[in-house]
Structures are given as C-alpha cells and as structure tokens.
Design a protein around this motif. Structure first.
Motif, PDB file in Angstrom:
ATOM      1  N   ASP A   1     -76.977  29.899 -10.599  1.00  0.00           N
ATOM      2  CA  ASP A   1     -78.104  29.090 -11.044  1.00  0.00           C
ATOM      3  C   ASP A   1     -77.708  27.613 -11.052  1.00  0.00           C
ATOM      4  OD1 ASP A   1     -76.574  28.638 -13.338  1.00  0.00           O
ATOM      5  OD2 ASP A   1     -77.678  30.094 -14.550  1.00  0.00           O
ATOM      6  N   GLU A   2     -78.589  26.766 -11.579  1.00  0.00           N
ATOM      7  CA  GLU A   2     -78.346  25.320 -11.554  1.00  0.00           C
ATOM      8  C   GLU A   2     -77.123  24.897 -12.370  1.00  0.00           C
ATOM      9  OE1 GLU A   2     -82.248  22.754 -11.066  1.00  0.00           O
ATOM     10  OE2 GLU A   2     -82.580  24.310 -12.600  1.00  0.00           O
TER      11      GLU A   2
ATOM     12  N   THR B   1     -76.175  34.745 -11.254  1.00  0.00           N
ATOM     13  CA  THR B   1     -77.513  35.147 -11.685  1.00  0.00           C
ATOM     14  C   THR B   1     -78.050  36.293 -10.844  1.00  0.00           C
ATOM     15  OG1 THR B   1     -79.788  34.392 -12.085  1.00  0.00           O
ATOM     16  CG2 THR B   1     -78.633  33.433 -10.190  1.00  0.00           C
TER      17      THR B   1
ATOM     18  N   LYS C   1     -84.027  31.678 -10.256  1.00  0.00           N
ATOM     19  CA  LYS C   1     -82.947  30.799 -10.682  1.00  0.00           C
ATOM     20  C   LYS C   1     -81.972  30.564  -9.531  1.00  0.00           C
ATOM     21  CE  LYS C   1     -83.086  32.003 -15.600  1.00  0.00           C
ATOM     22  NZ  LYS C   1     -82.331  32.581 -16.748  1.00  0.00           N
TER      23      LYS C   1
ATOM     24  N   GLN D   1     -83.219  27.899  -7.281  1.00  0.00           N
ATOM     25  CA  GLN D   1     -83.066  26.581  -7.883  1.00  0.00           C
ATOM     26  C   GLN D   1     -81.603  26.172  -7.933  1.00  0.00           C
ATOM     27  OE1 GLN D   1     -84.906  27.468 -11.603  1.00  0.00           O
ATOM     28  NE2 GLN D   1     -87.003  27.093 -10.860  1.00  0.00           N
ATOM     29  N   GLY D   2     -80.708  27.154  -7.788  1.00  0.00           N
ATOM     30  CA  GLY D   2     -79.273  26.897  -7.777  1.00  0.00           C
ATOM     31  C   GLY D   2     -78.731  26.862  -6.362  1.00  0.00           C
TER      32      GLY D   2
END
Length: 378
Positions: A204-205, A210, A215, A218-219
C-alpha cells in the motif's frame, strides 16, 4: 459472457481504426495484434484496448492516427525507429520487420524505438520473428508501477521481457513476462470484481503488504523475485527508455491519464538469424530433442505434462480460433458503445457456453473489496 468469432472481432477492430483515420494496412496490423492476444487468452492486452486507443486518437489527439514512422540505420546492425507518436502496434511491426531484414543480412540486429505508445503483448513480435526463423528479445517500458527495491513509490514500469525461439513444429517457444510479481492488470481486475489479492503481490501507500487491490493500486506492485526483479526492470528501462532515446521511469505517461502529453514509450528489439549460426534444419532437430528430453523429466505428483513457455498460449489459440473469443459484459458494452460512436457495425455474438472459457492469467481468491475510484490498466 458473449462469444465472438475471432475474424469478426478483427474486422470490427480494423474498421474502427479506419473510421478514426488509420490507413487500412496499419489498421490490419493493429487489429491483428489485439485479437491475437485475445486468442491466446491474454484478454487484458486484447480488443478491449481499442476503446482507450480510440479516445486518445479522437479526443485528446495524444496518439497520432497517421504517423510518419521513420527508420534510420545507425550502424551495420543498428536501427533507430521514431514512431511519430503512432500506435505502438504499428511502430513495433515496422521495427520488427525492418529488424528481421537486417538480421538476415548481418546475423544480428538491434532496433531501438522511441516516440511510441503501448504496443500490446510483447509475445506478438516474437511470433512475427519466429515465422522468419529468427530468434528475438523484446523489451518495452511502461508507466510507473514497480518501486525500486526498498522503496514504496512506483518508479519503473512493469517492463515486460519477451524471448522467441522458432521450433520444428508450429509451436514456437515464447517467453513473455513482466518484471513485476504479477501483471498490474490482474490487480485491476480484482478491484473491479471485488476480489482480494494474494499476499506478496503489492504494497500500500505506506509500504505495507496488502490483500486489498484498491490499496495496492494506490501503492505499488512488487518486482518478481525481489531485488532480482527490480534489477531486470532497471535493465529493461535502460534498453527501452534510455538507449532508444525515449523517456524512462516516472516520465513514461499512461494512456489512461487525463493529460495532453504523449506517452513516448520506448521499445527495444534484438534479432538473431539462426541460419547464420547453424543450418535451420539442424537447429530444429536439436530443439526437438531438447524439448522431448525436457518433457520426459520425472514429474511432480498430479502433473500430467511439462509445458514449455508458449505451449499453453498455443493451445488456447487453437481452442479459441475454433470455438470463439468470449468478452466480459463490461468490455462488450464498451465496444458496442464505441461502434455506435464511430458508425461501425458491431458483430453478432455466437450462441455458446462461455463457462468453458477461462483467461489463462487469472488466479485470485474471493474476498469482496470496493475502490473509491476506478482504476484503468496501464
């Protein structure tokens, strides 16, 4: 899921490209490359891509429908191709064909390509070379998806590497893989379907592992084999982005971004004329013996056959050529909307049982997830 004949989808794609302004010869090339991916079960790189290509050519004008592709000979065995921001399939087809000609003369040819766009499945260009008894290495960069090893922010693309080797039968050896642990398209598909993803695919970010595809998008997707995959992604970036004269890493633009900049994707092809190393018949005899010996290695429990890379693609191609290509309802709707918009007739679906069709690149557990915003494949 509706099912269509491959030739009907190919003609549809060709007519869509022509309606946008692509010349008929180039339209045939692009349509063939897209539908070939569907036939081989790699639907993420198939005809569904035509929608974003059309948008880029018609609306934002960030893909040139009528490129003046330039091929410059830079040395005895070196070509540099400027795609003039045309479709990646067109630019790469020209590059591979010119590279094959040069390899037939000199034995080995290296072709750098710049000012191109997403070129679909790398395997397609290896297959073109194999039909001419030429071995090949194919590289391309892509928008950021993989972090440098130890980082959490995407920097490299998933940067595919492909190899092609002609064999004595109709089935060439085709090795086509991304340098990420998984194609980003699988994570996007999981997000769209509300599925989870296995641990080890992405972070994830904040840099934590994850199972949530939203997520993950976004990561960042993780490189295959850890630091080794990162090193391969870096190598591809140097070949396709730096040596070719295209852009590299985070400067490669996604065709799905709402921007008015061109992608400037880079490709790199290395071609080897086998006949210059040994008689092709002798090569084929060795390859036949080599593959037979490999397949006769004692098998693990529950394994019925040892497959070489490209064999499963070939089997899927045979099956779908005979039985048809299925499209998801979402893709089917998108294509029908595009057909109405450009004034091209959409083909009639076949009446068949789609349950026997499976994409060969999907293996996900079921766990519902929902993204706040949609993600598109890069």
């Amino acid at each position: 899921m509706p099912i269509y004949r491959a030739e009907d989808l190919q003609m549809f794609a060709q007519e869509v490209f022509i309606s946008i302004g692509v010349s008929e010869p180039y339209a045939k090339i692009a349509a063939d490359a897209l539908v070939r991916a569907n036939l081989e079960g790699v639907d993420s790189h198939g005809i569904s891509r035509i929608c974003i290509y059309a948008k880029r050519m018609m609306e934002t004008k960030t893909i040139n429908a009528t490129p003046n592709v330039k091929v410059e000979k830079k040395g005895t065995s070196v070509l540099l191709v400027d795609g003039d921001n045309g479709l990646g399939q067109i630019t790469s087809f020209i590059a591979i064909q010119e590279g094959i000609k040069l390899a037939k003369e000199t034995g080995v040819a290296a072709v750098g390509v710049r000012n191109s766009n997403h070129f679909g499945a790398a395997s397609y260009y290896c297959q073109l070379a194999c039909t001419e008894q030429v071995a090949s290495m194919v590289f391309t960069n892509s928008p950021p998806g993989i972090p440098p090893w130890g980082g959490i922010k995407p920097f490299f693309g998933t940067n595919p590497i492909a190899f092609g080797f002609p064999a004595s039968n109709e089935k060439p050896i085709i090795i086509d893989m991304s340098t990420s642990v998984v194609a980003r398209g699988k994570i996007i598909l999981a997000a769209k379907q509300g599925d989870s993803i296995p641990k080890g695919w992405a972070i994830d970010e904040q840099g934590f592992d994850t199972e949530d595809p939203c997520k993950a998008l976004q990561g960042a997707v993780l490189p295959m084999g850890g630091a080794k995959g990162f090193a391969l992604a870096l190598a591809v970036e140097i070949f396709a982005g730096v040596i070719s004269g295209a852009v590299y890493g985070p400067h490669v633009r996604s065709i799905y971004e709402e921007i008015e900049e061109k992608a400037n994707v880079g490709h790199f092809f290395v071609l080897f004329d086998i006949e210059k190393f040994m008689p092709i018949n002798h090569f084929q005899q060795i390859m036949t013996a080599f593959l037979e010996e490999m397949k006769n290695v004692p098998k693990q429990p529950n394994v019925t056959d040892i497959l070489f890379p490209g064999e499963r693609r070939y089997s899927e191609w045979q099956k779908r050529t005979k039985e048809g290509i299925f499209l998801s309802k979402a893709v089917d709707n998108e294509l029908q909307s595009l057909a109405e918009r450009v004034g091209v007739a959409f083909p009639q679906a076949l009446a068949a049982d789609s349950s026997k069709f499976k994409t060969i690149n999907l293996n996900m557990s079921i766990k519902k997830a929902a993204c706040e915003k949609p993600f598109e494949e890069v």
